[in-house]
Design a protein around this motif. Structure first.
Motif, PDB file in Angstrom:
ATOM      1  N   MET A 171      19.861  23.060 -46.551  1.00 53.59           N
ATOM      2  CA  MET A 171      18.683  23.354 -47.714  1.00 53.59           C
ATOM      3  C   MET A 171      17.516  23.725 -47.013  1.00 53.59           C
ATOM      4  N   VAL A 172      16.920  24.763 -47.577  1.00 50.66           N
ATOM      5  CA  VAL A 172      15.771  25.242 -46.974  1.00 50.66           C
ATOM      6  C   VAL A 172      14.680  24.825 -48.106  1.00 50.66           C
ATOM      7  N   ASP A 173      13.575  24.301 -47.702  1.00 48.31           N
ATOM      8  CA  ASP A 173      12.618  23.614 -48.476  1.00 48.31           C
ATOM      9  C   ASP A 173      11.175  23.993 -48.030  1.00 48.31           C
ATOM     10  N   HIS A 174      10.334  25.063 -48.621  1.00 48.78           N
ATOM     11  CA  HIS A 174       9.152  25.473 -48.082  1.00 48.78           C
ATOM     12  C   HIS A 174       9.040  25.907 -46.758  1.00 48.78           C
ATOM     13  N   GLY A 175      10.284  26.552 -46.357  1.00 49.46           N
ATOM     14  CA  GLY A 175      10.079  27.143 -44.821  1.00 49.46           C
ATOM     15  C   GLY A 175      11.001  25.949 -43.863  1.00 49.46           C
ATOM     16  N   GLU A 176      11.144  24.800 -44.198  1.00 49.58           N
ATOM     17  CA  GLU A 176      11.723  23.944 -43.567  1.00 49.58           C
ATOM     18  C   GLU A 176      13.129  23.708 -43.842  1.00 49.58           C
ATOM     19  N   VAL A 177      14.246  23.684 -42.889  1.00 45.35           N
ATOM     20  CA  VAL A 177      15.445  23.443 -43.143  1.00 45.35           C
ATOM     21  C   VAL A 177      16.020  21.987 -43.063  1.00 45.35           C
ATOM     22  N   ASN A 178      16.351  21.419 -44.092  1.00 47.90           N
ATOM     23  CA  ASN A 178      16.858  20.095 -44.126  1.00 47.90           C
ATOM     24  C   ASN A 178      18.242  19.888 -44.244  1.00 47.90           C
ATOM     25  N   ALA A 179      18.923  19.024 -43.487  1.00 44.84           N
ATOM     26  CA  ALA A 179      20.321  18.823 -43.442  1.00 44.84           C
ATOM     27  C   ALA A 179      20.383  17.525 -43.880  1.00 44.84           C
ATOM     28  N   PRO A 180      21.698  17.005 -44.573  1.00 50.00           N
ATOM     29  CA  PRO A 180      21.977  15.880 -44.844  1.00 50.00           C
ATOM     30  C   PRO A 180      21.573  14.614 -43.550  1.00 50.00           C
ATOM     31  N   GLY A 181      20.809  13.737 -44.086  1.00 50.90           N
ATOM     32  CA  GLY A 181      20.255  12.882 -43.055  1.00 50.90           C
ATOM     33  C   GLY A 181      19.502  13.269 -41.897  1.00 50.90           C
ATOM     34  N   HIS A 182      19.273  14.594 -42.030  1.00 54.83           N
ATOM     35  CA  HIS A 182      18.270  15.129 -41.010  1.00 54.83           C
ATOM     36  C   HIS A 182      17.230  16.127 -41.625  1.00 54.83           C
ATOM     37  N   PRO A 183      16.230  15.654 -42.083  1.00 52.19           N
ATOM     38  CA  PRO A 183      14.974  16.322 -42.421  1.00 52.19           C
ATOM     39  C   PRO A 183      14.533  17.213 -41.133  1.00 52.19           C
ATOM     40  N   GLY A 184      14.038  18.347 -41.653  1.00 52.65           N
ATOM     41  CA  GLY A 184      13.324  19.206 -40.791  1.00 52.65           C
ATOM     42  C   GLY A 184      13.985  19.369 -39.477  1.00 52.65           C
ATOM     43  N   VAL A 185      15.304  19.887 -39.529  1.00 50.82           N
ATOM     44  CA  VAL A 185      16.109  20.083 -38.412  1.00 50.82           C
ATOM     45  C   VAL A 185      16.160  21.624 -37.968  1.00 50.82           C
ATOM     46  N   ARG A 186      15.075  22.250 -38.474  1.00 44.24           N
ATOM     47  CA  ARG A 186      15.038  23.616 -38.008  1.00 44.24           C
ATOM     48  C   ARG A 186      14.897  23.871 -36.499  1.00 44.24           C
ATOM     49  N   GLU A 187      14.006  23.268 -35.845  1.00 46.93           N
ATOM     50  CA  GLU A 187      13.612  23.239 -34.507  1.00 46.93           C
ATOM     51  C   GLU A 187      14.514  22.943 -33.671  1.00 46.93           C
ATOM     52  N   GLN A 188      15.680  22.021 -34.029  1.00 48.03           N
ATOM     53  CA  GLN A 188      16.769  21.551 -33.210  1.00 48.03           C
ATOM     54  C   GLN A 188      18.174  21.879 -33.786  1.00 48.03           C
ATOM     55  N   MET A 189      18.374  22.900 -34.419  1.00 44.24           N
ATOM     56  CA  MET A 189      19.561  23.555 -35.167  1.00 44.24           C
ATOM     57  C   MET A 189      20.626  23.556 -34.240  1.00 44.24           C
ATOM     58  N   LEU A 190      20.589  24.034 -32.992  1.00 43.07           N
ATOM     59  CA  LEU A 190      21.670  24.104 -32.207  1.00 43.07           C
ATOM     60  C   LEU A 190      22.323  22.845 -31.887  1.00 43.07           C
ATOM     61  N   ARG A 191      21.478  21.864 -31.339  1.00 43.67           N
ATOM     62  CA  ARG A 191      21.633  20.551 -31.414  1.00 43.67           C
ATOM     63  C   ARG A 191      22.135  19.914 -32.181  1.00 43.67           C
ATOM     64  N   TYR A 192      21.561  19.967 -33.556  1.00 44.46           N
ATOM     65  CA  TYR A 192      22.404  19.199 -34.671  1.00 44.46           C
ATOM     66  C   TYR A 192      23.637  19.822 -35.180  1.00 44.46           C
ATOM     67  N   LEU A 193      23.917  21.285 -34.714  1.00 46.78           N
ATOM     68  CA  LEU A 193      25.388  21.637 -35.367  1.00 46.78           C
ATOM     69  C   LEU A 193      26.319  21.070 -34.288  1.00 46.78           C
ATOM     70  N   ALA A 194      25.896  21.036 -32.885  1.00 45.31           N
ATOM     71  CA  ALA A 194      26.924  20.477 -31.986  1.00 45.31           C
ATOM     72  C   ALA A 194      27.215  18.957 -32.222  1.00 45.31           C
ATOM     73  N   GLU A 195      26.078  18.247 -32.727  1.00 42.53           N
ATOM     74  CA  GLU A 195      26.209  16.791 -33.031  1.00 42.53           C
ATOM     75  C   GLU A 195      27.124  16.676 -34.218  1.00 42.53           C
ATOM     76  N   VAL A 196      26.919  17.357 -35.011  1.00 40.77           N
ATOM     77  CA  VAL A 196      27.729  17.582 -36.437  1.00 40.77           C
ATOM     78  C   VAL A 196      29.296  17.790 -36.113  1.00 40.77           C
ATOM     79  N   PHE A 197      29.370  18.943 -35.671  1.00 48.26           N
ATOM     80  CA  PHE A 197      30.897  19.543 -35.590  1.00 48.26           C
ATOM     81  C   PHE A 197      31.484  18.489 -34.633  1.00 48.26           C
ATOM     82  N   THR A 198      30.967  18.327 -33.679  1.00 48.29           N
ATOM     83  CA  THR A 198      31.557  17.577 -32.451  1.00 48.29           C
ATOM     84  C   THR A 198      31.943  16.056 -32.980  1.00 48.29           C
ATOM     85  N   GLY A 199      30.722  15.654 -33.802  1.00 51.87           N
ATOM     86  CA  GLY A 199      30.840  14.176 -34.029  1.00 51.87           C
ATOM     87  C   GLY A 199      31.969  13.813 -35.301  1.00 51.87           C
TER      88      GLY A 199
END
Length: 164
Positions: A1-29
């Motif tokens: 979800m995008v909120d005022h330019g920030e990308v927030n994921a469930p349990g991970h607010p402000g994840v825009r700066e580390q999106m690739l890492r977050y995607l690897a963690e979520v899908f592999t995890g």
């Protein structure tokens, strides 16, 4: 979800700066467990960091070479031709490393840096297309010139839009 330019994921607010890492963690995890997801995130982050370092190294080396050649052509002062013990022009190396680093530190926001990159890439391609399409010494057919010039105009308009 995008909120005022920030990308927030469930349990991970402000994840825009580390999106690739977050995607690897979520899908592999989800597939192999949280520990494997954390390891995958670290691997992706490290690979991306190495990719960026390689790009920076290429950019600095090319900028040093351009500054050296511009100095040889008389477009920059002769100090850009003075080589250090490693065969590199010291002043060019300093300029090529310090100015971009200052821009990165000064801006610091990944989205703004991406916008600068987009403007630079579009501008470089537009400049190349404009120069080639209007160079009468090149052996191009009329349809090639027209196509390249029209693409140049579209990219020039796109660049003007990106700058706004």
């Amino acid at each position: 979800m995008v909120d005022h330019g920030e990308v927030n994921a469930p349990g991970h607010p402000g994840v825009r700066e580390q999106m690739l890492r977050y995607l690897a963690e979520v899908f592999t995890g989800k597939q192999f467990g949280l520990a494997v997801g954390d390891i995958a995130g670290l691997i992706v982050a490290a690979a991306f960091a190495l990719l960026l370092l390689s790009a920076v190294n290429t950019a600095i080396a090319d900028l040093v070479a351009i500054l050296f050649l511009m100095s040889r052509d008389g477009e920059l002062p002769g100090q850009f031709q003075i080589l250090n013990n490693f065969g590199l022009p010291s002043l060019g190396l300093i300029v090529a490393a310090v100015i971009p680093a200052a821009v990165v530190v000064g801006i610091g926001d990944v989205a703004s840096l991406a916008d600068l990159y987009a403007v630079g890439v579009v501008g470089a391609i537009a400049t190349n297309l404009g120069a080639i399409s209007t160079d009468t010494h090149l052996n191009l057919s009329s349809w090639q010139r027209v196509l390249m010039f029209c693409t140049f105009i579209i990219m020039l308009c796109n660049r003007a839009y990106l700058i706004r």
